[in-house]
Design an enzyme around this catalytic site. Structure first.
Site, PDB file in Angstrom:
ATOM      1  N   ASP A  76      -9.699   3.130  -3.569  1.00 47.84           N
ATOM      2  CA  ASP A  76     -10.381   1.908  -3.144  1.00 47.84           C
ATOM      3  C   ASP A  76     -11.820   1.861  -3.642  1.00 47.84           C
ATOM      4  O   ASP A  76     -12.508   2.874  -3.691  1.00 47.84           O
ATOM      5  CB  ASP A  76     -10.406   1.804  -1.620  1.00 47.84           C
ATOM      6  CG  ASP A  76      -9.024   1.617  -1.020  1.00 47.84           C
ATOM      7  OD1 ASP A  76      -8.949   1.545   0.209  1.00 47.84           O
ATOM      8  OD2 ASP A  76      -8.039   1.544  -1.767  1.00 47.84           O
ATOM      9  N   ASP A  99       0.823  -1.205   0.000  1.00 48.51           N
ATOM     10  CA  ASP A  99       0.000   0.000   0.000  1.00 48.51           C
ATOM     11  C   ASP A  99       0.863   1.264   0.000  1.00 48.51           C
ATOM     12  O   ASP A  99       2.092   1.189  -0.097  1.00 48.51           O
ATOM     13  CB  ASP A  99      -0.946  -0.040   1.206  1.00 48.51           C
ATOM     14  CG  ASP A  99      -2.326   0.524   0.890  1.00 48.51           C
ATOM     15  OD1 ASP A  99      -2.433   1.368  -0.009  1.00 48.51           O
ATOM     16  OD2 ASP A  99      -3.297   0.122   1.560  1.00 48.51           O
TER      17      ASP A  99
END
Length: 678
Positions: A236, A181
């Site tokens: 996301d 991430d």
């Protein structure tokens, strides 16, 4: 919660606050690593990393979308998912990776700087979980961030400055996949951070699929083909139609950069999490497959319905995603929210998605030539959701339900004549009725086959208590190629039927010249409506026909709270508070029935103050498919703008908010004091 838009905002804020504090000094590589030169993946014929990994898009599971950081994410869940992969046939369908997301570790490293699995969640450690997953013939994935901490607010340790030691731990545990991430990255150059972890993983000697998750902020498709096996192209995903649609539109143009060993990743699947209908989930799964996207299940399979398993286990659709040629589908056309996306397959066929982003059924059509097939006397058309084959003279056409996708595979097949002709069902009327008032609908059955359809019979059925009657001939002895059977129907909803959407079913049965029987079914949705009241009414107080929203539901007379209904705040633009209006989040559409009885729609529009300096949106008002008013791009720094639209003679008014062209990020938009005059 780690919503994409709120998390992205927090990420950007943290990056801005800490940019330059570390420079590149935090990278614990044995030697300096130069950032790779930008190079489109499309220029690379062979797998860029040349390690034989991810030659087709990875398939598996990730827990985040269903559990976030809640206590239910633990060793028992992970083992249960692995068991279900085997028991439900998902392993046989191609799903391999069982991936852990954030919150698997303790917030602090041990005295030697090593990561420590949370003993409450994983009492036997990660290696024991990996061993169990491997015993099932599956693979284990893990998560960390290319920053000092991961993305969850607790602040679990990230790998920035610990790349080589963390990679070694992952390899020793038997990890097969790393999601890396982008939170708390301290402003360090993304190419350097992600390349350092690539080299750290390679140094372990263990084959580990490397998933770059930097949200597309640095255009990884331009430079990461020789860094990772897949890269996130967007923020996301969230479990709603607006989020899925926005991400789809961001990922579609990136087709030239995808290929074996290097894939565009529009984020995980939401199929089965409950925020969309099964029709919308089939669209989600279809479009991810035609885009050659990774298929990572994001729902808790221990609670999944049979319908969810039917979607996830559709091997014909999976075969489109996993085709070894590795081409991502490209857009053939996209007029009016009616999308045609075609994917070249290794056997020479084409997978074709007819995708309808609209809230009503739409006719979508293309041709074999337009999707890249050579001329032929006839073609075989395979419907991958109905699991049925038809012949066509070259037209690829369907009436696609609202938010639906017809996914087809078409080939120039010498055996085309062994299948019945392809027939399309449609309805030639806006699907709006007033209770107690007969409405006339016209169904249309069209033969697009290379052969005629014979003994054609059509029927229309509605809810219990509705009167549905054929007002003209519902049969035809013969329909030649390109010819249609039109049938008028009188439909009456009982007096007192509440406003809302109701399901009808149009069905046609027919035969091929050789006697093959075939049936086509088109699910339809009719809306029972009431005329708007005379005078001026607040749109926040009136029923709408349909509403789609980027995050959370459209809110009446409050701002958008992103999650459950009623979680918004007073509508506020530029410090001015409004008692009435609509609170939405881009991308958003709200439709109202005006019944040709209204003249004007007005509103003060802008970005709600609750997101600080974030948010860029644009507002549009549409009248029966024509844009009649719009703003330019608005930001939080701008005061409310007055928007007025002439809607005289309009049956349906649609209020649209777009993301302003820069993606969905904290795009809280207000239709303040929105009113309609009738």
């Amino acid at each position: 919660m780690r919503h994409p838009h709120t998390r992205t905002s927090r990420r950007r804020m943290l990056g801005a606050l800490t940019a330059g504090l570390l420079g590149t000094a935090g990278l614990a590589a044995p030697a300096a690593v130069a950032a790779p030169a930008p190079k489109p993946a499309a220029e690379t014929a062979a797998p860029a990393l040349a390690d034989g990994l991810a030659l087709t898009p990875p398939m598996g599971f990730n827990n985040w979308n269903s559990t976030h950081c809640r206590a239910e994410f633990n060793e028992s869940m992970v083992k249960g998912i692995a068991d279900l992969f085997v028991e439900k046939g998902l392993k046989d369908a191609g799903y391999r990776y069982v991936n852990l997301d954030d919150c698997w570790a303790l917030p602090n490293r041990d005295a030697d700087g090593r990561l420590v699995p949370d003993p409450a969640r994983f009492p036997n450690g990660i290696k024991a979980v990996a061993d169990y997953v491997h015993s099932k013939g599956l693979k284990l994935g893990i998560y960390t961030s290319a920053g000092t901490k991961t993305c969850d607010s607790v602040g679990f340790p990230g790998a920035l400055g610990h790349e080589y030691s963390d990679a070694r731990q992952f390899a020793d545990w038997g990890v097969d996949y790393l999601k890396y991430d982008n939170c708390n990255n301290q402003g360090v150059d993304a190419k350097v951070r992600y390349t350092t972890m690539r080299d750290a993983l390679k140094a372990t000697g263990r084959p580990i699929v490397y998933s770059i998750c930097e949200w597309g902020e640095n255009k990884p498709w331009e430079w990461a083909a020789d860094v990772g096996h897949l890269w996130r192209t967007t923020g996301d995903i969230s479990d709603n139609w607006g989020s899925m649609l926005g991400i789809l539109k961001q990922n579609l143009p990136l087709a030239p950069y995808a290929g074996p060993g290097h894939w565009n990743d529009p984020d995980m699947l939401e199929v089965g999490n409950g925020g969309m209908t099964d029709t919308e989930y089939r669209s989600h799964f279809s479009m991810w497959s035609v885009m050659a996207a990774p298929l990572l299940i994001g729902s808790d399979l221990r609670k999944a319905t049979p319908a969810t398993f039917d979607i996830l286990d559709n091997k014909e659709v999976i075969a489109v995603d996993q085709d070894p040629l590795g081409k991502q589908g490209t857009v053939v056309s996209s007029s009016g929210g009616r999308w045609v996306v075609a994917k070249e397959m290794k056997d020479g066929s084409r997978a074709v998605a007819l995708f309808n982003e609209n809230g009503t059924a739409q006719h979508i059509s293309t041709t074999a030539q337009a999707v890249g097939l050579p001329g032929a006397r006839g073609y075989t058309l395979r419907d991958l959701w109905r699991h049925s084959s038809y012949n066509t003279a070259g037209t690829i056409s369907a009436t696609v339900p609202a938010h639906g996708t017809v996914l087809l595979r078409i080939s120039a097949d010498r055996a085309w004549a062994t299948h019945p002709p392809a027939v399309e069902l449609g309805l030639n009327r806006s699907p709006l009725v007033e209770a107690g008032t007969p409405a006339t609908l016209t169904s249309v059955v069209t033969d697009w086959g290379r052969t005629p359809a014979t003994r054609v019979s059509v029927s229309l059925t509605g809810p219990d208590g509705w009167a549905v009657r054929a007002a003209s001939r519902p049969t035809a002895a013969l329909l030649p190629t390109g010819r249609s059977l039109s049938t008028r129907w009188t439909v009456t909803a009982p007096q007192g039927t509440p406003t809302g959407s109701y399901d009808l079913t149009l069905r046609a049965s027919y035969r091929s010249p050789t006697g093959l029987r075939a049936t086509q079914v088109l699910p339809l949705t009719l809306s029972v409506v009431v005329p708007p009241p005379s005078g001026t009414s607040g749109l926040g107080d009136l029923p709408w026909l349909s509403a789609t929203n980027g995050y959370g539901p459209v809110e009446r007379n409050t701002s958008n709270g992103e999650s459950a209904a009623g979680d918004g705040h007073p509508i506020t633009i530029g410090g001015t508070v409004y008692a009435k209006g609509l609170g939405v989040h881009a991308s958003s559409e709200v439709e109202y029935y005006t019944g040709k009885a209204c003249e004007k729609v007005t509103a003060d529009v802008g970005v709600d103050d609750e997101k600080g300096a974030n948010g860029t949106v644009a507002f549009e008002i549409w009248a029966d498919g024509t844009k009649v008013a719009s703003t330019g791009v608005l930001t939080n720094a701008m005061p409310a703008q007055s928007l007025t639209a002439d809607v005289t003679g309009t049956q349906v008014v649609r209020l649209v908010v777009t993301d302003g062209g820069d993606g969905i990020d904290s795009d809280h938009a207000d239709w303040a004091n929105a009113q309609v005059s009738c």
